[in-house]
Design a protein around this motif. Structure first.
Motif, PDB file in Angstrom:
ATOM      1  N   VAL A  74       0.903  -1.280   0.024  1.00 26.96           N
ATOM      2  CA  VAL A  74       0.003  -0.035  -0.174  1.00 26.96           C
ATOM      3  C   VAL A  74       0.845   1.385  -0.020  1.00 26.96           C
ATOM      4  N   ARG A  75       2.260   1.202   0.267  1.00 27.18           N
ATOM      5  CA  ARG A  75       3.128   2.150   0.030  1.00 27.18           C
ATOM      6  C   ARG A  75       3.418   2.770  -1.146  1.00 27.18           C
ATOM      7  N   LYS A  76       3.105   3.843  -1.636  1.00 24.38           N
ATOM      8  CA  LYS A  76       3.606   4.324  -2.912  1.00 24.38           C
ATOM      9  C   LYS A  76       4.903   4.171  -3.148  1.00 24.38           C
ATOM     10  N   GLY A  77       5.476   3.808  -4.343  1.00 23.08           N
ATOM     11  CA  GLY A  77       6.543   3.914  -4.749  1.00 23.08           C
ATOM     12  C   GLY A  77       7.623   2.580  -4.447  1.00 23.08           C
ATOM     13  N   VAL A  78       6.833   1.620  -3.953  1.00 18.98           N
ATOM     14  CA  VAL A  78       7.520   0.351  -3.354  1.00 18.98           C
ATOM     15  C   VAL A  78       8.399  -0.191  -4.532  1.00 18.98           C
ATOM     16  N   VAL A  79       7.956  -0.260  -5.779  1.00 25.34           N
ATOM     17  CA  VAL A  79       8.743  -0.906  -7.023  1.00 25.34           C
ATOM     18  C   VAL A  79      10.132  -0.316  -7.133  1.00 25.34           C
ATOM     19  N   ASP A  80      10.186   1.169  -7.238  1.00 19.27           N
ATOM     20  CA  ASP A  80      11.212   1.772  -7.263  1.00 19.27           C
ATOM     21  C   ASP A  80      12.281   1.665  -6.107  1.00 19.27           C
ATOM     22  N   PHE A  81      11.534   1.457  -5.078  1.00 17.03           N
ATOM     23  CA  PHE A  81      12.509   1.295  -3.663  1.00 17.03           C
ATOM     24  C   PHE A  81      13.319   0.057  -3.787  1.00 17.03           C
ATOM     25  N   ILE A  82      12.353  -1.075  -4.410  1.00 15.75           N
ATOM     26  CA  ILE A  82      13.045  -2.391  -4.458  1.00 15.75           C
ATOM     27  C   ILE A  82      14.142  -2.331  -5.560  1.00 15.75           C
ATOM     28  N   LYS A  83      13.935  -1.486  -6.572  1.00 12.05           N
ATOM     29  CA  LYS A  83      14.849  -1.404  -7.628  1.00 12.05           C
ATOM     30  C   LYS A  83      16.232  -0.660  -7.056  1.00 12.05           C
ATOM     31  N   GLN A  84      16.227   0.314  -6.379  1.00  9.51           N
ATOM     32  CA  GLN A  84      17.148   0.752  -5.506  1.00  9.51           C
ATOM     33  C   GLN A  84      18.011  -0.217  -4.503  1.00  9.51           C
ATOM     34  N   LEU A  85      17.132  -0.839  -3.835  1.00  6.00           N
ATOM     35  CA  LEU A  85      17.686  -1.768  -3.074  1.00  6.00           C
ATOM     36  C   LEU A  85      18.618  -2.803  -3.807  1.00  6.00           C
ATOM     37  N   ARG A  86      18.045  -3.136  -4.785  1.00  6.66           N
ATOM     38  CA  ARG A  86      18.872  -4.333  -5.727  1.00  6.66           C
ATOM     39  C   ARG A  86      20.144  -3.646  -6.267  1.00  6.66           C
ATOM     40  N   LYS A  87      20.316  -2.512  -6.265  1.00  8.91           N
ATOM     41  CA  LYS A  87      21.632  -1.865  -6.590  1.00  8.91           C
ATOM     42  C   LYS A  87      22.816  -2.094  -5.479  1.00  8.91           C
ATOM     43  N   ILE A  88      22.104  -2.443  -4.324  1.00  8.35           N
ATOM     44  CA  ILE A  88      23.278  -2.606  -3.035  1.00  8.35           C
ATOM     45  C   ILE A  88      23.985  -4.049  -3.312  1.00  8.35           C
ATOM     46  N   LYS A  89      25.422  -3.722  -3.645  1.00  9.51           N
ATOM     47  CA  LYS A  89      26.138  -4.974  -3.665  1.00  9.51           C
ATOM     48  C   LYS A  89      26.281  -5.693  -2.450  1.00  9.51           C
ATOM     49  N   LYS A  90      26.349  -7.019  -2.522  1.00  6.94           N
ATOM     50  CA  LYS A  90      26.500  -7.969  -1.485  1.00  6.94           C
ATOM     51  C   LYS A  90      25.220  -8.186  -0.839  1.00  6.94           C
ATOM     52  N   LEU A  91      24.111  -7.572  -1.154  1.00  7.70           N
ATOM     53  CA  LEU A  91      22.668  -7.758  -0.817  1.00  7.70           C
ATOM     54  C   LEU A  91      22.163  -9.116  -1.280  1.00  7.70           C
ATOM     55  N   GLU A  92      22.172 -10.099  -0.730  1.00  3.51           N
ATOM     56  CA  GLU A  92      22.009 -11.488  -1.500  1.00  3.51           C
ATOM     57  C   GLU A  92      20.370 -11.647  -1.791  1.00  3.51           C
ATOM     58  N   ASP A  93      19.471 -11.299  -0.728  1.00  3.09           N
ATOM     59  CA  ASP A  93      18.184 -11.872  -0.840  1.00  3.09           C
ATOM     60  C   ASP A  93      17.170 -10.729  -0.422  1.00  3.09           C
ATOM     61  N   ILE A  94      16.411 -10.323  -1.379  1.00  3.10           N
ATOM     62  CA  ILE A  94      15.377  -9.385  -1.054  1.00  3.10           C
ATOM     63  C   ILE A  94      13.837  -9.996  -1.187  1.00  3.10           C
ATOM     64  N   SER A  95      13.385 -10.224  -0.001  1.00  3.93           N
ATOM     65  CA  SER A  95      11.977 -10.852   0.129  1.00  3.93           C
ATOM     66  C   SER A  95      10.899  -9.788   0.621  1.00  3.93           C
ATOM     67  N   LEU A  96       9.595 -10.150   0.346  1.00  4.74           N
ATOM     68  CA  LEU A  96       8.605  -9.226   0.869  1.00  4.74           C
ATOM     69  C   LEU A  96       7.265 -10.106   1.606  1.00  4.74           C
ATOM     70  N   THR A  97       7.043  -9.691   2.424  1.00  2.55           N
ATOM     71  CA  THR A  97       5.581 -10.282   3.184  1.00  2.55           C
ATOM     72  C   THR A  97       4.503  -9.298   2.903  1.00  2.55           C
ATOM     73  N   THR A  98       3.359  -9.974   2.413  1.00  7.00           N
ATOM     74  CA  THR A  98       2.340  -9.230   1.742  1.00  7.00           C
ATOM     75  C   THR A  98       1.071 -10.084   2.097  1.00  7.00           C
ATOM     76  N   LYS A 111       8.951  -8.416  -9.742  1.00  5.07           N
ATOM     77  CA  LYS A 111      10.206  -9.409 -10.110  1.00  5.07           C
ATOM     78  C   LYS A 111      11.251  -8.611 -10.808  1.00  5.07           C
ATOM     79  N   ALA A 112      10.720  -7.968 -11.828  1.00  2.00           N
ATOM     80  CA  ALA A 112      11.929  -6.924 -12.619  1.00  2.00           C
ATOM     81  C   ALA A 112      12.428  -6.223 -11.834  1.00  2.00           C
ATOM     82  N   ALA A 113      12.001  -5.697 -10.740  1.00  2.00           N
ATOM     83  CA  ALA A 113      12.684  -4.505 -10.024  1.00  2.00           C
ATOM     84  C   ALA A 113      13.961  -5.168  -9.211  1.00  2.00           C
ATOM     85  N   GLY A 114      13.670  -6.599  -9.092  1.00  2.00           N
ATOM     86  CA  GLY A 114      14.869  -7.301  -8.329  1.00  2.00           C
ATOM     87  C   GLY A 114      14.424  -8.023  -7.124  1.00  2.00           C
ATOM     88  N   LEU A 115      13.129  -8.129  -6.881  1.00  2.00           N
ATOM     89  CA  LEU A 115      12.610  -8.820  -5.756  1.00  2.00           C
ATOM     90  C   LEU A 115      12.783 -10.264  -5.960  1.00  2.00           C
TER      91      LEU A 115
END
Ligand code: SAM
Length: 338
Positions: A74-98, A111-115
């Motif tokens: 429900v938070r606006k901009g969540v896809v772009d947020f995940i895209k930014q997270l994906r750029k963090i090197k050494k962050l191996e796993d990004i998951s989401l509870t919904t 998925k395309a954003a990197g989740l």
């Protein structure tokens, strides 16, 4: 490479972040029925702040994050947020509870954003009961959300089912049958004391997942599975010929504190070393005091790292949830992130 280690030798590699306390549902065990107040917007961490915090957490050895809430979608901009997270090197796993309500519209983009994967909360497979538990939720939408997540490859998909005595404990076998047909990992979760006024009737609604497991083992031949994730709280099983798995999360009847590898960041910017301890470190206050000009970026990073280390040192050996229940202590799961 740095590694966060707490006072009891546990390596801390996992950060859970509640990005909002807002949710489109009011699950009976999470939110009261009557009007309640949300945290004001300016007190919620901004995405840039969360990203900066995660970057420093990763520099300290965190390699796995889970985005939760409230309802994160429900938070606006969540896809772009995940895209930014994906750029963090050494962050191996990004998951989401919904809760899955908006997932059908988001799965491909996420998925395309990197989740990497999603956990979906689902406490009933019956339309009317689902609506009652969530106070208004639409089961069809969630089932579509699950299909979309499977199609998008947000795998493995874990389904979180909180067992509530007299409400959905009659559906355990329906959930198990689902794992025979679909590649879903169903996890039965013990009800925890959460929320204001929600705890009043807690004892009458709690069911030991351990006991449920023991009764099921007699009926089905469960094969234990060794999961590679190691530190997770669930113990997983599969039924021969089945496509999915069955997990049991026994936070109360058999706690797993000795292998806990996680800390949390609340939606209002506090680091919480243990879900069941109200001790928190106010990271938001500390970084906002430093300020947001480019010149003080280095100082801000130092402050973030120091506060994270401090929180890790405060992590208790084990939770005191049984005392909480006796003393009717509760907390808001949506602020902290379940
Ligand atoms: N809105 C999202 C969702 O529904 O999954 C994420 C937030 S929700 C707080 C995260 C998880 O916490 C859900 O699986 C929910 O069932 C669980 N949860 C909330 N309150 C709980 C309680 N009192 N006991 C056990 N699990 C709880």
């Amino acid at each position: 490479m740095s590694q966060l280690v707490d006072s009891f030798g546990r390596k801390i590699t996992y950060l859970r972040i509640s990005i909002t306390d807002r949710c489109n549902y009011r699950c009976i065990y999470c939110k009261p029925e009557e009007q309640f107040t949300f945290i004001p917007h300016e007190e919620i961490l901004r995405y840039e702040e969360i990203i900066e915090i995660i970057q420093e957490a990763v520099n300290l050895g965190i390699n796995k994050v889970r985005i939760t809430g409230g309802e994160p979608l429900v938070r606006k901009g969540v896809v772009d947020f995940i895209k930014q997270l994906r750029k963090i090197k050494k962050l191996e796993d990004i998951s989401l509870t919904t809760n899955g309500c908006f997932l059908a519209g988001y799965a491909e983009e996420l998925k395309a954003a990197g989740l990497n994967r999603v956990n979906i909360s689902l406490d009933s497979l019956q339309k009317n009961k689902y609506r009652k538990i969530t106070r208004g939720g639409n089961l069809e939408r969630v089932l579509k959300g699950i299909d979309s997540a499977l199609k998008a490859g947000l795998l493995p998909i874990k389904i979180n089912t909180v067992l509530i005595k007299g409400i959905n404990d009659d559906e355990v076998e329906d959930f198990i049958r689902l794992t025979l047909e679909r590649p879903l990992n169903i996890r039965f979760i013990e009800l925890m004391p959460s929320g204001e006024k929600v705890t009043d009737n807690y004892k009458g609604k709690f069911i030991s997942v351990l006991e449920i497991k023991e009764s099921l083992v007699k009926k089905y031949s469960f094969n234990p599975i060794n999961t590679s994730s190691g530190n997770g709280p669930a113990k997983y099983y599969e039924i021969e010929g089945g496509k999915g798995t069955i997990g049991f999360i026994t936070a109360l009847s058999q706690h797993f504190c000795q292998s806990c590898n996680r800390i949390r960041l609340t939606s209002d910017g506090k680091i919480r070393p243990c879900l069941f301890s109200n001790q928190e470190i106010d990271l938001k206050k500390a970084i906002r005091e430093v300020g947001y000009t480019k010149n003080n970026q280095i100082l801000r990073r130092i402050v973030i790292k120091e506060k994270i280390k401090m929180a890790v040192k405060l992590k208790p050996k084990g939770h005191k949830i049984k005392e909480w229940i006796s003393n009717k202590i509760s907390f808001k799961m949506s602020r902290i992130g379940g």
